[in-house]
Design a protein around this motif. Structure first.
Motif, PDB file in Angstrom:
ATOM      1  N   LYS A   1      46.793  50.682  43.312  1.00 34.79           N
ATOM      2  CA  LYS A   1      46.289  50.878  44.594  1.00 34.79           C
ATOM      3  C   LYS A   1      44.721  50.167  44.540  1.00 34.79           C
ATOM      4  O   LYS A   1      44.569  49.375  45.748  1.00 34.79           O
ATOM      5  N   ALA A   2      44.062  50.351  43.744  1.00 33.31           N
ATOM      6  CA  ALA A   2      42.928  49.557  43.840  1.00 33.31           C
ATOM      7  C   ALA A   2      43.132  48.133  43.707  1.00 33.31           C
ATOM      8  O   ALA A   2      42.447  47.376  44.309  1.00 33.31           O
ATOM      9  N   THR A   3      43.968  47.444  42.871  1.00 35.75           N
ATOM     10  CA  THR A   3      44.460  46.051  42.867  1.00 35.75           C
ATOM     11  C   THR A   3      44.701  45.666  44.244  1.00 35.75           C
ATOM     12  O   THR A   3      44.331  44.482  44.773  1.00 35.75           O
TER      13      THR A   3
ATOM     14  N   ASN B   1      41.591  45.722  39.951  1.00 40.94           N
ATOM     15  CA  ASN B   1      42.387  46.174  39.093  1.00 40.94           C
ATOM     16  C   ASN B   1      41.412  46.692  37.843  1.00 40.94           C
ATOM     17  O   ASN B   1      41.735  47.931  37.180  1.00 40.94           O
ATOM     18  N   GLN B   2      40.426  45.943  37.509  1.00 45.45           N
ATOM     19  CA  GLN B   2      39.499  46.417  36.449  1.00 45.45           C
ATOM     20  C   GLN B   2      38.558  47.766  37.023  1.00 45.45           C
ATOM     21  O   GLN B   2      38.500  48.723  36.152  1.00 45.45           O
ATOM     22  N   VAL B   3      38.364  47.698  38.203  1.00 43.39           N
ATOM     23  CA  VAL B   3      37.575  48.931  38.665  1.00 43.39           C
ATOM     24  C   VAL B   3      38.530  50.360  38.785  1.00 43.39           C
ATOM     25  O   VAL B   3      38.160  51.427  38.446  1.00 43.39           O
ATOM     26  N   GLY B   4      39.762  49.864  38.965  1.00 50.48           N
ATOM     27  CA  GLY B   4      40.846  51.028  38.982  1.00 50.48           C
ATOM     28  C   GLY B   4      41.251  51.632  37.628  1.00 50.48           C
ATOM     29  O   GLY B   4      42.150  52.447  37.846  1.00 50.48           O
TER      30      GLY B   4
ATOM     31  N   GLY C   1      41.535  41.057  43.674  1.00 49.88           N
ATOM     32  CA  GLY C   1      42.574  41.644  42.860  1.00 49.88           C
ATOM     33  C   GLY C   1      42.234  41.956  41.342  1.00 49.88           C
ATOM     34  O   GLY C   1      42.529  43.132  41.142  1.00 49.88           O
ATOM     35  N   ILE C   2      41.597  40.918  40.881  1.00 45.97           N
ATOM     36  CA  ILE C   2      41.139  41.032  39.417  1.00 45.97           C
ATOM     37  C   ILE C   2      40.294  42.178  39.244  1.00 45.97           C
ATOM     38  O   ILE C   2      40.114  43.300  38.433  1.00 45.97           O
ATOM     39  N   ILE C   3      39.159  42.136  40.328  1.00 45.55           N
ATOM     40  CA  ILE C   3      38.052  43.001  40.284  1.00 45.55           C
ATOM     41  C   ILE C   3      38.472  44.601  40.567  1.00 45.55           C
ATOM     42  O   ILE C   3      38.274  45.509  39.901  1.00 45.55           O
TER      43      ILE C   3
END
Length: 74
Positions: free
Chosen positions: A34-36, A70-73, A66-68
């Motif tokens: 979902k974060a992605t 993904n990493q935050v999630g 999307g990359i950011i």
């Protein structure tokens, strides 16, 4: 390009992103997924605004977002 054209492209980008997210069984997605998706939508919107609706800016912003996301999630 006029401001109306730029605004309409931004609105269409957001609508498309929301539609794609709604079609992908949101309830079964992990928090990271979902974060992605959210990051990609926000990045695409930011890229479109920064480049005045430029395709490369929109796609690049979506990829980076999307990359950011993904990493935050994590």
């Amino acid at each position: 390009m006029t401001k109306i054209g730029t605004i309409s492209k931004i609105v269409m980008t957001v609508v498309l992103a929301a539609s794609a997210a709604g079609c992908s069984s949101w309830d079964r997605m992990s928090h990271r997924d979902k974060a992605t998706v959210g990051g990609a939508a926000a990045g695409g919107l930011a890229g479109a605004v920064i480049t005045n609706g430029g395709v490369l800016g929109t796609v690049g912003g979506a990829a980076l977002g999307g990359i950011i996301g993904n990493q935050v999630g994590k």
